[in-house]
Design a protein around this motif. Structure first.
Motif, PDB file in Angstrom:
ATOM      1  N   ASP A 165     -22.474  22.927  39.778  1.00 29.12           N
ATOM      2  CA  ASP A 165     -23.303  23.001  40.928  1.00 29.12           C
ATOM      3  C   ASP A 165     -24.646  23.252  40.982  1.00 29.12           C
ATOM      4  O   ASP A 165     -25.526  22.653  41.712  1.00 29.12           O
ATOM      5  CB  ASP A 165     -22.679  24.430  41.484  1.00 29.12           C
ATOM      6  N   PRO A 166     -25.330  23.969  39.775  1.00 28.31           N
ATOM      7  CA  PRO A 166     -26.816  24.287  39.801  1.00 28.31           C
ATOM      8  C   PRO A 166     -27.650  22.826  39.863  1.00 28.31           C
ATOM      9  O   PRO A 166     -28.820  22.676  40.197  1.00 28.31           O
ATOM     10  CB  PRO A 166     -26.979  25.117  38.719  1.00 28.31           C
ATOM     11  N   GLY A 183     -27.882  24.541  47.662  1.00 29.37           N
ATOM     12  CA  GLY A 183     -26.405  24.985  47.857  1.00 29.37           C
ATOM     13  C   GLY A 183     -25.548  23.733  48.252  1.00 29.37           C
ATOM     14  O   GLY A 183     -24.333  23.730  48.509  1.00 29.37           O
ATOM     15  N   PHE A 184     -26.309  22.460  48.458  1.00 31.91           N
ATOM     16  CA  PHE A 184     -25.371  21.293  48.624  1.00 31.91           C
ATOM     17  C   PHE A 184     -26.033  20.265  48.239  1.00 31.91           C
ATOM     18  O   PHE A 184     -27.204  20.046  47.593  1.00 31.91           O
ATOM     19  CB  PHE A 184     -25.048  21.435  50.353  1.00 31.91           C
ATOM     20  N   PHE A 185     -25.392  18.918  48.350  1.00 31.48           N
ATOM     21  CA  PHE A 185     -26.019  17.704  47.876  1.00 31.48           C
ATOM     22  C   PHE A 185     -25.566  16.664  48.883  1.00 31.48           C
ATOM     23  O   PHE A 185     -24.381  16.645  49.568  1.00 31.48           O
ATOM     24  CB  PHE A 185     -25.558  17.106  46.463  1.00 31.48           C
ATOM     25  N   VAL A 214     -18.978  10.900  37.922  1.00 28.34           N
ATOM     26  CA  VAL A 214     -19.547  11.231  39.092  1.00 28.34           C
ATOM     27  C   VAL A 214     -20.445  12.500  39.104  1.00 28.34           C
ATOM     28  O   VAL A 214     -21.525  12.311  39.871  1.00 28.34           O
ATOM     29  CB  VAL A 214     -18.373  11.335  40.066  1.00 28.34           C
ATOM     30  N   LEU A 215     -19.958  13.590  38.838  1.00 28.72           N
ATOM     31  CA  LEU A 215     -20.776  14.816  39.070  1.00 28.72           C
ATOM     32  C   LEU A 215     -22.068  14.739  38.161  1.00 28.72           C
ATOM     33  O   LEU A 215     -23.068  15.385  38.648  1.00 28.72           O
ATOM     34  CB  LEU A 215     -19.855  15.871  38.657  1.00 28.72           C
ATOM     35  N   SER A 216     -21.829  14.088  37.009  1.00 30.38           N
ATOM     36  CA  SER A 216     -23.052  13.787  35.933  1.00 30.38           C
ATOM     37  C   SER A 216     -24.113  12.796  36.916  1.00 30.38           C
ATOM     38  O   SER A 216     -25.304  13.369  36.689  1.00 30.38           O
ATOM     39  CB  SER A 216     -22.597  13.387  34.972  1.00 30.38           C
ATOM     40  N   SER A 217     -23.741  11.971  37.494  1.00 31.13           N
ATOM     41  CA  SER A 217     -24.354  10.953  38.161  1.00 31.13           C
ATOM     42  C   SER A 217     -25.288  11.615  39.281  1.00 31.13           C
ATOM     43  O   SER A 217     -26.536  11.504  39.563  1.00 31.13           O
ATOM     44  CB  SER A 217     -23.874   9.794  38.622  1.00 31.13           C
ATOM     45  N   LEU A 218     -24.503  12.605  40.119  1.00 30.61           N
ATOM     46  CA  LEU A 218     -24.977  13.270  41.305  1.00 30.61           C
ATOM     47  C   LEU A 218     -25.991  14.274  40.809  1.00 30.61           C
ATOM     48  O   LEU A 218     -27.186  14.395  41.168  1.00 30.61           O
ATOM     49  CB  LEU A 218     -23.860  13.815  41.899  1.00 30.61           C
ATOM     50  N   GLY A 219     -25.880  14.833  39.422  1.00 31.55           N
ATOM     51  CA  GLY A 219     -26.749  15.944  39.065  1.00 31.55           C
ATOM     52  C   GLY A 219     -28.160  15.325  38.466  1.00 31.55           C
ATOM     53  O   GLY A 219     -29.148  15.594  38.817  1.00 31.55           O
ATOM     54  N   GLN A 220     -27.966  14.085  37.841  1.00 30.65           N
ATOM     55  CA  GLN A 220     -29.071  13.157  37.497  1.00 30.65           C
ATOM     56  C   GLN A 220     -29.661  12.712  38.688  1.00 30.65           C
ATOM     57  O   GLN A 220     -30.995  12.975  38.476  1.00 30.65           O
ATOM     58  CB  GLN A 220     -28.564  12.100  36.722  1.00 30.65           C
ATOM     59  N   SER A 221     -29.415  12.245  39.726  1.00 30.03           N
ATOM     60  CA  SER A 221     -29.994  11.956  41.036  1.00 30.03           C
ATOM     61  C   SER A 221     -30.682  13.005  41.624  1.00 30.03           C
ATOM     62  O   SER A 221     -31.653  12.971  42.326  1.00 30.03           O
ATOM     63  CB  SER A 221     -29.110  11.153  41.792  1.00 30.03           C
TER      64      SER A 221
END
Length: 319
Positions: A147-148, A155-157, A197-204
């Motif tokens: 999440d962070p 608080g969202f993406f 997927v979540l790692s990619s979102l976090g990286q972006s």
């Protein structure tokens, strides 16, 4: 019915309040197709990332719903149509992450990817139908670790798919294919794909290095952002900045990721969509207002960008 599946259905039915514009109220399960949406029979172990429910949902008629706080995180990808999404106390803007105390609706369009952490409340209204999206209700102790990095202080993406890793689309398609499978190996595959997927979102979502645009590119971009309704011929830009048109196009494309004209027209179409939704200007007048005087050219550009004509967009939009 499996107890785990019944629990998920009960939670979603209790957390959503649906209504169609026609006034017909629905619960969650009646809003999804049994052929395209799946409530999973087996829960993944808490140390794995899992999907409790998910699939493709289509609203063929205008729909509104409110969603209470859920014990699931939500991963969603819009495939067609447009919709207005409000997160409790926060405003989402497609392609840009911002937070606000305002609850004014923002339009989510085809290609947008959304991630909401657990315990997030929101409301949604279709703006153009048919509205189709893939959605996954995620579980797992490790979600809170992501999440962070994904959501930050907002608080969202929410980002346009075009801004993200191209592999994401393939992973989402694979997740959809695995939804009907409940065997142990499939649970492991789903967990592994969700981590990717979540790692990619976090990286972006991570802050980019301090990249300073060349002065002439920054000035061109500001010009296109604020004065998109004016013509900006390359000869004029060449004279203004004292730089050859070839270098202007090359530097802008390299720094911004789009050629100057494509970026300018993108701003014009975005403004046109707003005018079509919020005013009674004719199609010709909307085109002129955003800097495209040739109506046929305006219609062609609009359809290329959105998939439909300006008239169709206006007829299917809600005000």
């Amino acid at each position: 019915m499996n107890q785990e599946k019944q629990t998920v259905i009960s939670i979603l039915n209790e957390s959503y309040s649906f209504s169609s514009i026609s006034g017909k109220n629905n619960d969650f399960i009646s809003s999804v197709s049994s052929d395209m949406f799946f409530f999973r029979e087996s829960a993944a172990a808490s140390h794995l990332l899992g999907i409790s429910a998910g699939g493709e949902i289509t609203y063929t008629i205008p729909v509104r719903y409110t969603q209470a706080r859920l014990p699931y995180a939500i991963l969603s990808c819009v495939k067609s149509g447009e919709g207005s999404l409000n997160i409790e106390g926060t405003q989402i803007s497609s392609g840009d992450v911002s937070s606000s105390d305002s609850k004014a609706p923002c339009i989510l369009s085809a290609g947008d990817i959304l991630f909401l952490p657990c315990n997030t409340a929101c409301s949604f209204t279709t703006a153009r139908t048919p509205f189709t999206y893939d959605i996954f209700y995620l579980t797992g102790d490790l979600l809170s670790d992501y999440d962070p990095f994904i959501c930050g202080e907002s608080g969202f993406f929410c980002r346009s798919h075009s801004e993200l890793d191209g592999v994401l689309g393939q992973l989402i398609d694979s997740l959809l294919a695995y939804l009907p499978k409940d065997d142990s190996l499939s649970l492991l595959h789903i967990s592994a794909m969700l981590h990717l997927v979540l790692s990619s979102l976090g990286q972006s979502a991570a802050p980019e290095p301090n990249t300073v645009l060349p002065t002439h590119v920054a000035q061109m971009k500001a010009l296109f952002d604020t004065a998109y309704q004016n013509p900006h011929p390359l000869a004029e830009l060449e004279a203004t900045f004292g730089i050859s048109r070839y270098r202007l196009c090359h530097d802008f494309s390299k720094s911004v990721g789009q050629p100057p004209l494509q970026y300018l027209n993108q701003n014009r179409i975005r403004a046109a969509r707003h005018l079509l939704r919020s005013t009674s200007l004719t199609i010709h007048e909307v085109g002129i207002a955003v800097g495209i005087e040739n109506t046929t050219h305006f219609i062609n550009l609009f359809k290329k960008s959105t998939g439909i004509t300006p008239l169709q967009f206006r007829q299917t939009s809600l005000y």
